[in-house]
Design a protein around this motif. Structure first.
Motif, mmCIF file in Angstrom:
data_model
loop_
_atom_site.group_PDB
_atom_site.id
_atom_site.type_symbol
_atom_site.label_atom_id
_atom_site.label_comp_id
_atom_site.label_asym_id
_atom_site.label_seq_id
_atom_site.Cartn_x
_atom_site.Cartn_y
_atom_site.Cartn_z
ATOM 1 N N ARG A 1 -2.560 2.148 15.895
ATOM 2 C CA ARG A 1 -2.013 1.841 14.571
ATOM 3 C C ARG A 1 -3.070 1.140 13.730
ATOM 4 O O ARG A 1 -4.060 0.620 14.248
ATOM 5 N N PRO A 2 -2.872 1.117 12.400
ATOM 6 C CA PRO A 2 -3.844 0.444 11.534
ATOM 7 C C PRO A 2 -3.905 -1.063 11.810
ATOM 8 O O PRO A 2 -2.934 -1.666 12.282
ATOM 9 N N LEU A 3 -5.037 -1.634 11.483
ATOM 10 C CA LEU A 3 -5.209 -3.077 11.563
ATOM 11 C C LEU A 3 -4.409 -3.716 10.433
ATOM 12 O O LEU A 3 -4.581 -3.384 9.265
ATOM 13 N N ARG A 4 -3.530 -4.644 10.790
ATOM 14 C CA ARG A 4 -2.696 -5.306 9.792
ATOM 15 C C ARG A 4 -3.377 -6.573 9.276
ATOM 16 O O ARG A 4 -3.660 -7.490 10.051
ATOM 17 N N VAL A 5 -3.618 -6.590 7.972
ATOM 18 C CA VAL A 5 -4.282 -7.732 7.335
ATOM 19 C C VAL A 5 -3.346 -8.305 6.278
ATOM 20 O O VAL A 5 -2.871 -7.578 5.406
ATOM 21 N N CYS A 6 -3.094 -9.599 6.370
ATOM 22 C CA CYS A 6 -2.274 -10.277 5.369
ATOM 23 C C CYS A 6 -3.172 -11.113 4.461
ATOM 24 O O CYS A 6 -3.838 -12.043 4.929
ATOM 25 N N LEU A 7 -3.200 -10.774 3.171
ATOM 26 C CA LEU A 7 -3.899 -11.590 2.185
ATOM 27 C C LEU A 7 -2.949 -12.666 1.662
ATOM 28 O O LEU A 7 -1.842 -12.345 1.216
#
Length: 365
Positions: A4-10
């Motif tokens: 799955r995609p890398l989850r990044v929270c800004l």
């Protein structure tokens, strides 16, 4: 996580109101859409409870406290619903550091690594003085996987006064495709300031210097949001000629005006790595700006004219030089554009963010 995609929270502001960090957030989100292996989410920290130019302490404490609760609640909800692999937290310092500590503590509680992105240029001063703000920042930085400063002076201060912190300096970025084509000067000369119309941006010094010069064939355009009473005070105190306050502009309109300006001026008291300088550079505009934050690294070596902050005499002299010498302006603009395209493009800088996010997540896993 491999499938799955890398989850990044800004955790960062999103306009409105418009500002440098908010524009950075939008730019990063747009560019991330080109990367199918990333999944981005945002906790919007933009102030909704006061005008940015309203610096009344009681409003900042009460309104900021309520917004802190809102931001923290949304962050916890995201952690529970769709836990990210890495958090990227931007900060403008001051009272926002209290929020930063809460966000970083919660990320640590959920075992999510965090990147702490310092977006202002006062760190060398507050670290050297050991202020309450710096003491709070040290607590925040200690909880981050990596701290990103924008300029070498901030990096050096962190290494000196917080030597255990992992530091990775990454410059700000610009997406040239978002900007209009540079335009050749025509007719009346225009010197332009673009930003918040507040005292700490050096607007008072700029208006005073302009009043002293009274340059023939030139006008000064001051673009950006600000308090009407402050503008009226400037006009009443200095009585400048050929000065126009445009008020707040949309980004597209502001860039069209900047593309047609003959000189850009940013006499701020403090900055991080200002987007508006990058925009002026890409547009090939000659620049006069103060030696704060990363600005000396951006426009030194023939890409701009540097002056000391809060110095009307230096600002007046720099404006006089730039306004009277077309060849100088042209050379500064060519140099600035070439440097911006080579060193600060979104493609190059985003690749460094992405590599950092992956390294944080890999270490966590």
């Amino acid at each position: 996580m491999a499938d799955r995609p890398l989850r990044v929270c800004l955790v960062s502001p999103v306009p409105p109101p418009y500002g440098g960090i908010g524009h950075w957030t939008q730019m990063v989100l747009r560019h991330s859409e080109k990367h199918g292996d990333l999944e981005m989410s945002v906790i919007n920290t933009a102030p909704r409870w006061r005008a940015v130019h309203d610096l009344a302490k009681w409003k900042r404490v009460t309104g900021g406290g309520l917004q802190l609760l809102r931001d923290v609640a949304r962050f916890i909800s995201l952690m529970i619903r769709r836990k990210p692999d890495v958090v990227h937290l931007t900060t403008s310092g001051q009272l926002a550091v209290v929020r930063d500590i809460w966000i970083l503590r919660i990320a640590r509680l959920f075992k999510v690594p965090a990147v702490y992105h310092i977006r202002f240029g006062r760190v060398p001063e507050i670290a050297g003085e050991g202020t309450w703000e710096w003491r709070m920042m040290r607590r925040a930085m200690a909880m981050a996987h990596t701290v990103i400063p924008l300029d070498s002076a901030t990096e050096d201060a962190i290494r000196k006064y917080a030597p255990k912190v992992r530091v990775l300096r990454i410059p700000n970025c610009i997406d040239p495709s978002e900007l209009p084509a540079p335009r050749e000067p025509t007719g009346e000369g225009t010197a332009m300031y673009l930003g918040w119309v507040i005292p700490t941006k050096g607007v008072g010094e700029l208006v005073e210097a302009w009043t002293r010069l009274k340059p023939k064939g030139w006008r000064l355009m001051v673009a950006g949001p600000g308090d009407a009473a402050y503008k009226e005070e400037l006009l009443k105190t200095h009585r400048p000629e050929r000065l126009e306050f445009t008020g707040e502009l949309g980004h597209e309109e502001a860039m069209k005006l900047l593309a047609g300006a003959d000189l850009f001026v940013l006499p701020s008291y403090t900055e991080g790595f200002p987007n508006v300088i990058l925009e002026a550079m890409v547009l090939g505009r000659p620049i006069v700006a103060t030696t704060v934050g990363a600005i000396p690294e951006m426009i030194s070596d023939g890409c701009g004219i540097l002056i000391s902050p809060k110095n009307v005499e230096e600002l007046t002299d720099a404006l006089s030089r730039a306004l009277s010498d077309g060849a100088l302006r042209a050379g500064l603009g060519v140099c600035a554009r070439a440097r911006a395209l080579e060193e600060f493009s979104i493609e190059a800088v985003f690749a460094r963010y992405k590599a950092l996010w992956k390294s944080c997540s890999a270490k966590s896993n």
